[in-house]
Design a protein around this motif. Sequence first.
Motif, PDB file in Angstrom:
ATOM      1  N   UNK A 146       0.914  -1.113  -0.088  1.00 54.52           N
ATOM      2  CA  UNK A 146      -0.044  -0.002   0.182  1.00 54.52           C
ATOM      3  C   UNK A 146       0.886   1.386   0.122  1.00 54.52           C
ATOM      4  N   UNK A 147       0.238   2.247  -0.553  1.00 57.75           N
ATOM      5  CA  UNK A 147       0.946   3.442  -0.301  1.00 57.75           C
ATOM      6  C   UNK A 147      -0.121   4.819   0.149  1.00 57.75           C
ATOM      7  N   UNK A 148       0.637   5.719   0.508  1.00 59.75           N
ATOM      8  CA  UNK A 148      -0.058   6.899   1.019  1.00 59.75           C
ATOM      9  C   UNK A 148       0.548   8.212   0.211  1.00 59.75           C
ATOM     10  N   UNK A 149      -0.307   8.973  -0.393  1.00 57.51           N
ATOM     11  CA  UNK A 149       0.239  10.002  -1.321  1.00 57.51           C
ATOM     12  C   UNK A 149      -0.101  11.348  -0.742  1.00 57.51           C
ATOM     13  N   UNK A 150       0.692  12.345  -1.051  1.00 57.78           N
ATOM     14  CA  UNK A 150       0.502  13.737  -0.412  1.00 57.78           C
ATOM     15  C   UNK A 150       1.575  14.458  -0.604  1.00 57.78           C
ATOM     16  N   UNK A 151       1.755  15.467   0.114  1.00 59.09           N
ATOM     17  CA  UNK A 151       3.033  16.467   0.267  1.00 59.09           C
ATOM     18  C   UNK A 151       3.519  16.454   1.543  1.00 59.09           C
ATOM     19  N   UNK A 152       4.969  16.449   1.600  1.00 60.63           N
ATOM     20  CA  UNK A 152       5.523  16.739   2.740  1.00 60.63           C
ATOM     21  C   UNK A 152       6.837  17.390   2.655  1.00 60.63           C
ATOM     22  N   UNK A 153       6.913  18.642   3.611  1.00 61.96           N
ATOM     23  CA  UNK A 153       8.039  19.425   3.422  1.00 61.96           C
ATOM     24  C   UNK A 153       8.615  20.051   4.578  1.00 61.96           C
ATOM     25  N   UNK A 154       9.977  20.121   4.838  1.00 64.65           N
ATOM     26  CA  UNK A 154      10.484  20.873   5.684  1.00 64.65           C
ATOM     27  C   UNK A 154      11.514  21.922   5.382  1.00 64.65           C
ATOM     28  N   UNK A 155      11.164  23.218   5.842  1.00 64.65           N
ATOM     29  CA  UNK A 155      11.829  24.444   5.357  1.00 64.65           C
ATOM     30  C   UNK A 155      12.687  24.791   6.704  1.00 64.65           C
ATOM     31  N   UNK A 156      13.918  24.845   6.358  1.00 66.02           N
ATOM     32  CA  UNK A 156      14.927  25.225   7.371  1.00 66.02           C
ATOM     33  C   UNK A 156      15.070  26.808   7.081  1.00 66.02           C
ATOM     34  N   UNK A 157      14.689  27.569   8.064  1.00 67.21           N
ATOM     35  CA  UNK A 157      14.900  29.278   8.024  1.00 67.21           C
ATOM     36  C   UNK A 157      15.944  29.605   9.059  1.00 67.21           C
ATOM     37  N   UNK A 158      16.985  30.266   8.524  1.00 66.10           N
ATOM     38  CA  UNK A 158      18.125  30.746   9.343  1.00 66.10           C
ATOM     39  C   UNK A 158      17.714  32.283   9.457  1.00 66.10           C
ATOM     40  N   UNK A 159      17.323  32.867  10.650  1.00 69.80           N
ATOM     41  CA  UNK A 159      16.799  34.203  10.716  1.00 69.80           C
ATOM     42  C   UNK A 159      18.048  35.220  11.006  1.00 69.80           C
ATOM     43  N   UNK A 160      17.760  36.348  10.776  1.00 69.65           N
ATOM     44  CA  UNK A 160      18.462  37.587  11.193  1.00 69.65           C
ATOM     45  C   UNK A 160      18.606  37.510  12.894  1.00 69.65           C
TER      46      UNK A 160
END
Length: 572
Positions: A146-160
Amino acid sequence: MSTSHGRLLPVTNRKAIDSSGRIASLYDAYKDLIFESINLSMKGKRCQEIKSRKCMIINGNRDQKENILKTIGVENELRLSLSLNLRDKTGLAEILDYSNPINEYTRFFYYFYLGREEQVGDNPIRISYSDKPTKPPIGTTHIITGIKTGIEIIAVLQLTSDTQRIVEIDNALQRLRTFLLNDDRILKLTQQEENLLTNSIHTKIYSNTHDLRDINRLDDVCRFLKQAQNKTINDIVYYILRPINWLYPFYTGPGVEFISLPEHLSNNIEEYVLQLRDDILKLKKCIKEDLLKLLNGYLKDRLSNLNQQWFAVNKKYTNEIDRLSKLVTGVRSGQTSISTVEQTLESDQKIQLQHMIHDLKQNINDLQQKGYFISDLDRLKFQYLNVADYGIDSVDNERTIECKLMPNYERDWVLCSNDSLNETNPSQLDHLRHGMIEELKYNPNIRLLYADFSYCSFELQYMLKLPSDKHYQPNNKSKSTPKIRSSMELSTNTSPRTKVFTDTNEPLVQPPKPQTSTTMPTEARAYQLKPSKSENSYQASTNLPTVHSLSNATQTSLLSQNKPYTSSPRPI
């Protein structure tokens, strides 16, 4: 749970960091690798629409050692396989190679959208397939059913580091999160918020969706994610696995048995490996980037030695990862007991590696401090010399040292010392440097040099000043060497224009222009400052060495040993 001849078989979920799999692909859970597929009929496939969303903003900090993949729900076994390099880091797992520091200015913006789930029927007897092998390939432990479909993201943000801007950026991130979780169709950001997200942060995107990886602006990513919620997404976010006995109930060969490590043991190994990896990456960056820039061409031999030391540490680290990998796969395949792994974790190899890393860190720190010292010398208008580059060794004396270090005898003023003397007598070092700097104010034609004896075999017993200008008796045509007083002997109430290295009763006369032929002065003065019993007082040596007359051939030979003058590095 599925069944095989009355036995319950577990159904396992795996994050799809590798999107190459599909239903009927074979799977090696020992190393979390996807193999070839079997042609199964899709007649019995079940589909279910889900459309669930999740979004988190995770603050980083300097003490954060927790694996971010654990925070977003990646399974223990898969994380361990990734940390031990049993499989490549792809998709979301590429975040493990994120090289920038994680600190209080770091934010992780995580978004997960689950669109639908597809599975084949529970009973393999009712599934038709063609070209089924008589037995599974070696190493196969599971099959993807079986599979599960969708979207997954990690955004790494380096701030001031600007506190006010951090507050404003955090508020903008919360607005993005609300936009993704609610039914709003239009993202409403002020121009200031858009500017903050664009100009005040560095963004790196990791995702199972290739289209997202090249987008650098987080607000653009969020607009893409919002549009995708109303579309059919085929990117896989999860695999559903069943043991190979589900499809081959009578198979008893390799791969039938799969044993998961206890959670505490898996976590201990993972934390140890992640700490090792973090140390190795930081050491590599420090040597190949930070120190290279800081030293700016100086101490190349010392830096080369550090590189060789790092290569040895990295090789030892690779061997340690290989050792742990074999232990883990041994447990998973039933060939190694869990107790054996627990007993062998604290091996001599581990202890030796930790000692090697400690020593390398210390050597890096020492050279880093020397880099800061050289930068400080440059700020004070001193040129740094490593006397090991000038052929000075244990057979030299003060006269030969003076000859080797002074290519421009008329204008060079040299302060000789080493790390040990500087550490023992910091006030003496400051006093001598200050005196030479004061002299430079009133005699801008001289050149100040710092000769570092830390890396040569000549044992410097005390700090030594080697002034190289020539002085003349007033109203006297013949050259002579006047009585010189050490800068340590000068009265504290001397007028500001007192020359530090000259007798206060005799004016300093600029040396005549050099002749066309190569000559060395017949006499030179050297200062020997020995630390007295008192910590802050020093005694000038009464035996001042002189440089005797040299033949032109000898002078030329000595001059040829000196390296050309190069500018000092700029302060870092």
